[in-house]
Design an enzyme around this catalytic site. Sequence first.
Site, PDB file in Angstrom:
ATOM      1  N   ASP A  79      -9.413  -5.347   5.608  1.00 57.03           N
ATOM      2  CA  ASP A  79      -9.627  -6.114   3.989  1.00 57.03           C
ATOM      3  C   ASP A  79     -10.744  -6.937   4.480  1.00 57.03           C
ATOM      4  O   ASP A  79     -11.535  -7.652   3.764  1.00 57.03           O
ATOM      5  CB  ASP A  79      -8.138  -7.219   3.086  1.00 57.03           C
ATOM      6  CG  ASP A  79      -7.781  -6.131   2.193  1.00 57.03           C
ATOM      7  OD1 ASP A  79      -8.713  -5.269   1.780  1.00 57.03           O
ATOM      8  OD2 ASP A  79      -6.304  -5.831   2.461  1.00 57.03           O
ATOM      9  N   GLU A  92      -6.559 -12.491   5.299  1.00 59.57           N
ATOM     10  CA  GLU A  92      -7.541 -11.087   4.938  1.00 59.57           C
ATOM     11  C   GLU A  92      -8.729 -11.233   4.577  1.00 59.57           C
ATOM     12  O   GLU A  92      -9.579  -9.908   4.005  1.00 59.57           O
ATOM     13  CB  GLU A  92      -6.760 -10.164   4.663  1.00 59.57           C
ATOM     14  CG  GLU A  92      -6.067 -10.575   3.951  1.00 59.57           C
ATOM     15  CD  GLU A  92      -5.139  -9.383   3.240  1.00 59.57           C
ATOM     16  OE1 GLU A  92      -4.992  -7.686   4.351  1.00 59.57           O
ATOM     17  OE2 GLU A  92      -3.524  -9.715   2.181  1.00 59.57           O
ATOM     18  N   HIS A 117       0.897  -1.375   0.279  1.00 58.80           N
ATOM     19  CA  HIS A 117      -0.100  -0.020   0.229  1.00 58.80           C
ATOM     20  C   HIS A 117       0.738   1.433   0.303  1.00 58.80           C
ATOM     21  O   HIS A 117       0.018   2.236  -0.409  1.00 58.80           O
ATOM     22  CB  HIS A 117      -1.136  -0.131   0.748  1.00 58.80           C
ATOM     23  CG  HIS A 117      -1.586  -1.170   1.278  1.00 58.80           C
ATOM     24  ND1 HIS A 117      -2.776  -0.846   0.308  1.00 58.80           N
ATOM     25  CD2 HIS A 117      -1.811  -2.376   2.173  1.00 58.80           C
ATOM     26  CE1 HIS A 117      -3.822  -2.205   0.110  1.00 58.80           C
ATOM     27  NE2 HIS A 117      -3.535  -2.678   1.630  1.00 58.80           N
TER      28      HIS A 117
END
Length: 348
Positions: A247, A221, A117
Amino acid sequence: MAASASTCNSSFISIYRKPLSPFLSPHLFQTLKPHLHKTPNPTIHLQNPTTTHRPISAKSSPSDLPLSTDPSRPNTLKSRLAGGETLYGIFLLSFSPTIAEIAGLAGYDFAVVDMEHGHGGVSSALPCLHALAATGTPAILRLPESSPTWAKKALDLGPQGIMFPMIEGPKSARKAVSYCHFPPDGVRGSAHPVVRASKYGIDDGYLQNYKEELLIMCQVETVDGVEKAAEIAAVDGVDAIQMGPLDLSASVGYLWDPGHKKVRGVLREAEKAVLGSSEGKKGAFMCGFAMPHDPPEELRNRGYHMVSGTVDTGLFRSAAVEDVQRFKSCLKSEIVEEEEEDKKYWSE
């Protein structure tokens, strides 16, 4: 002239200790070959006088790249977890070496350089690893995807840990492990004599010790991943399961509400599966992110072995917003006081 050449060759050998013949030209190798047996391997010992002791754990590894030439290889994240420590860390999305250095000096047990990310890749991660190593803070690299190419490039940088995102079953977990191991145990490409992971070939024990010292982390996740969490944790070579609450909340259907009771319920299922996976068989350590509704101390109380308490960009955002609001609040107070003084003046 001959004496100078001999001196030059001897100096080269004394610095590099032995040539890496597959990576040298035949002419240079033949030139250096007569001198190879004359240079004993040095013994290198590193100490970190700045190591401090903290309530949760004590950071004792002097580098994210332990030296094999030290007869007692320093503690790693993996060995400390095995010793029962609870480790506290930070995620780094800014790819700022300065922020990484501050995080290390602050005393975090580990720092995750987030290539999933964060905006940076391998080239941007390397300066952060340099900064963390200078403070004695182990680095973990989070991959943007689970693939052999990304794993190879990340592992060659020499982190103590590697994190694979979106692992949804034992099959993908076994693939992730294979990306970390050299043949015949895996499919990792090899340039070990010349990459940072082996100290560019100076660490003679790298091939013998890399499995023991590398922490392989798989992220659970999604709802599918939770259903297979126990099987993922039981895969040989998977050392830790990293929960992904954001997530997971999206997978459950509550992206904007990770604290929803349904999301918390699914997360508890994953936690029980991982913590129970060690009963009678090989298990994995449990790792997680703290959230506003789920602070670090709560994660620790539920049995997490590694807790990530904050993200550098979020930490700076909160401090910056608070700083601006504090100043603007002061201005508003001054304006109110001035208006009151004006009213008092005219009333008189």
